[in-house]
Design a protein around this motif. Structure first.
Motif, PDB file in Angstrom:
ATOM      1  N   THR A 258       0.823  -1.227   0.000  1.00  0.00           N
ATOM      2  CA  THR A 258       0.000   0.000   0.000  1.00  0.00           C
ATOM      3  C   THR A 258       0.844   1.258   0.000  1.00  0.00           C
ATOM      4  N   ASP A 259       2.122   1.116  -0.288  1.00  0.00           N
ATOM      5  CA  ASP A 259       2.988   2.295  -0.334  1.00  0.00           C
ATOM      6  C   ASP A 259       2.464   3.278  -1.370  1.00  0.00           C
ATOM      7  N   ALA A 260       2.369   4.555  -0.985  1.00  0.00           N
ATOM      8  CA  ALA A 260       1.814   5.559  -1.899  1.00  0.00           C
ATOM      9  C   ALA A 260       2.712   5.800  -3.099  1.00  0.00           C
TER      10      ALA A 260
ATOM     11  N   HIS B  37       2.838   1.558  -7.658  1.00  0.00           N
ATOM     12  CA  HIS B  37       1.597   1.310  -8.391  1.00  0.00           C
ATOM     13  C   HIS B  37       1.714  -0.050  -9.059  1.00  0.00           C
TER      14      HIS B  37
ATOM     15  N   SER C 103      -0.878  13.616  -8.564  1.00  0.00           N
ATOM     16  CA  SER C 103       0.158  13.507  -7.537  1.00  0.00           C
ATOM     17  C   SER C 103       1.479  12.975  -8.105  1.00  0.00           C
TER      18      SER C 103
ATOM     19  N   THR D 125       9.188   6.784  -0.786  1.00  0.00           N
ATOM     20  CA  THR D 125       7.835   6.499  -0.317  1.00  0.00           C
ATOM     21  C   THR D 125       7.559   7.239   0.987  1.00  0.00           C
TER      22      THR D 125
ATOM     23  N   ASP E 194       1.712   6.591   5.512  1.00  0.00           N
ATOM     24  CA  ASP E 194       0.359   7.132   5.393  1.00  0.00           C
ATOM     25  C   ASP E 194       0.213   8.423   6.189  1.00  0.00           C
TER      26      ASP E 194
ATOM     27  N   VAL F 152       1.697  11.263   4.279  1.00  0.00           N
ATOM     28  CA  VAL F 152       0.838  11.668   3.164  1.00  0.00           C
ATOM     29  C   VAL F 152      -0.325  12.497   3.685  1.00  0.00           C
TER      30      VAL F 152
END
Lengths: 386, 159
Positions: A46-48, A51, A63, A227, A230, A233
């Motif tokens: 789930t690292d922002a 992808h 983003s 990265t 959460d 972010v």
């Protein structure tokens, strides 16, 4: 690194607190990767900054604008990494995957490669099986012989003659020699009409099969160079939102903060006093039915006119004070030099306090005579004192 | 919207849409119609009521207003010369010819001569004006209009 709060509308101590939190988060070690690197995982991540390589369309205005800019910079130098949108779609339709990017320079978007979520192990075993027979599939037509329904003869001469006429040397050619072939030997050949094509060897052929086992794993592409957690972010988004809000939107101010700003004018007309005789004493009027009952001080716009009586030498005047003003302010004054009335008009913006009182200031002069009229035309809240 | 009549010394002393806080002033709630026509009303000691003498009071006010109208000596002499053809000497003679058989008549004649000779402006309300007007066949209404407009044509007798 998370952006720091830069607006100064919020109280300074709150700004400092938020920035302290941001400093603490910046000290958290985070892995550093390069844009475009592949990350393989056995479980979903789930690292922002990652992808899934699922062929998604990445917008350059969102983003991951840095990622799109990076990919766009590779188009001219590494063209083999790219294909067209239609070719990409065709590859996915036919094969389920496509290992190329699509860059749209008009809309500034990047379509990711589509790798799927499965890999395969190396072949775990190789088995070989043999076949005993292979069907014969040829009847020798390619050897130049005619259809198998005809018996043909081949002649072997002691020596090669050169003949003219229709006789040729190409495979399959037939013809009649121009003269008798001396001492020929005949070879009779009968072909099988049910078969065509090449005759294959029938024995000792082998087949090979491979066995592989699938592995579930997730292929991700790095869209950001580092990265963020959460929390980082969330803080980043909050700070961006707050910085933007402070510049253009004051509706999120607290009651304490909003009390520092003056209000907007409210244009409401009301007669305070009409044709009231001037007097030797002060006369107070209550504006509590006119102004909001919220404890704030207000500025009130007043329009005033005063008339003398018809006695030559008499004067009339409007001077006002309020529950906030220590002394009084002169608005208008007039004196008649005939046995006729004359008038004078003026206006003012007068501060009014919580008691909501304005006062007409009288005069004990024997020449003070006439009437006055005061009309309120509007008001607005004073924010700096409460 | 609330309207008030301010009662002071048993009389209406103005109106407003806010309350007056002075203890000597009574705030009487009235209608918007009364508020807009307060000069038609009086305080009868208990309530705000229509003034039965309103018309007469208005006429008196009008009379007082007209009485305060004034013109310069030159305006009046020029107008009488144009309208009636009379000179200043003839006008003074008119005053000289006023009777003085009684003391009152003597005082009236002397006052008229003082006004004629000394006044810088002639006020409509001065008795001299009506006296001269009567002698010259000018009605009070004509004289009112003349002092309103300073137009000598108002003094011309219409046949």
């Amino acid at each position: 690194m998370v952006n720091k709060l830069t607006n100064t509308v919020k109280p300074l101590d709150e700004v400092d607190k938020i920035n302290e939190i941001i400093d603490a988060l910046d000290n958290i070690d985070v892995p550093i990767r390069n844009i475009g690197e592949i990350v393989i995982s056995t479980t979903p991540l789930t690292d922002a900054g990652l992808h899934l390589l699922d062929g998604a369309l990445i917008d350059g205005s969102g983003s991951y604008s840095a990622f799109v800019t990076h990919i766009a910079g590779l188009v001219s130098t590494y063209p083999d990494l790219f294909t067209t949108e239609s070719a990409w779609q065709t590859a996915v339709t036919n094969n389920g995957i496509c290992d190329k990017y699509v860059y749209d320079n008009i809309n500034n978007t990047v379509r990711l490669p589509k790798w799927g979520i499965q890999a395969y192990t190396k072949p775990s075993s190789v088995s070989i099986s043999t076949a005993t027979t292979v069907p014969v599939i040829g009847n020798g037509l390619t050897l130049g012989l005619t259809d198998g329904t005809v018996n043909a003869g081949m002649y072997q001469a002691d020596y090669l003659h050169t003949y003219t006429g229709a006789y040729g040397t190409n495979v399959g050619s037939t013809g009649t020699p121009g003269s008798i072939i001396p001492r020929p030997h005949t070879i009779g050949v009968t072909t099988d009409s049910t078969k065509s094509g090449l005759v294959a060897q029938t024995a000792n052929l082998s087949t090979v099969s491979l066995t592989q086992y699938p592995l579930n794993c997730y292929y991700y592409i790095v869209l950001a160079t580092s990265t963020k957690t959460d929390i980082q972010v969330d803080i980043d988004e909050i700070v961006t939102d707050l910085n933007g809000k402070a510049d253009v939107d004051l509706t999120n101010l607290s009651n304490t903060q909003s009390s520092n700003f003056d209000g907007q004018w409210v244009y409401s007309s009301l007669t305070v006093a009409n044709s009231v005789a001037v007097s030797s004493n002060n006369v107070a009027y209550s504006l509590s039915s006119y102004l909001p009952n919220d404890g704030y001080n207000y500025e009130v716009l007043l329009s005033c006119i005063c008339y003398t009586d018809a006695t030559s030498g008499h004067f009339s005047r409007i001077a006002l004070t309020s529950d906030l003003i220590v002394n009084y302010i002169n608005i208008a004054q007039v004196r008649t030099r005939t046995a006729s009335t004359v008038d004078a008009a003026g206006n003012c913006i007068i501060p009014v306090g919580a008691e909501r009182i304005i006062t007409f200031v009288g005069s004990t002069s024997a020449s003070f005579g006439g009437t006055y009229t005061i009309v309120a035309r509007g008001y607005r809240r004073i924010g700096t004192n409460q | 919207m609330t309207y008030y009549a301010f009662i002071k010394d048993n009389m209406i002393d103005g109106v407003g849409q806010v309350k007056c806080l002075n203890p000597e002033i009574l705030n009487i709630e009235i209608s918007e119609e009364v508020f807009n026509n307060i000069d038609h009303y009086i305080w009868d000691g208990e309530a705000v009521v229509l003034d039965p003498d309103y018309e007469e009071k208005q006429k008196q006010k009008e009379r007082e207003r007209i009485a305060q109208l004034h013109l310069t000596r030159g305006d009046v002499f020029r107008a009488l010369l144009m309208a009636k053809g009379v000179t200043r000497a003839q006008l003074r003679q008119v005053i000289e010819n006023l009777p003085e058989e009684t003391n009152e008549q003597s005082i009236t004649k002397e006052m008229a001569l003082i006004d004629f000779d000394e006044a810088l402006d002639f006020y409509r309300g001065v008795a001299l004006i009506d006296t001269v007007g009567a002698q010259l066949g000018i009605t009070p209404e004509q004289m009112d209009r003349f002092f309103e407009t300073n137009d000598w044509h108002e003094l011309v007798t219409v046949e």
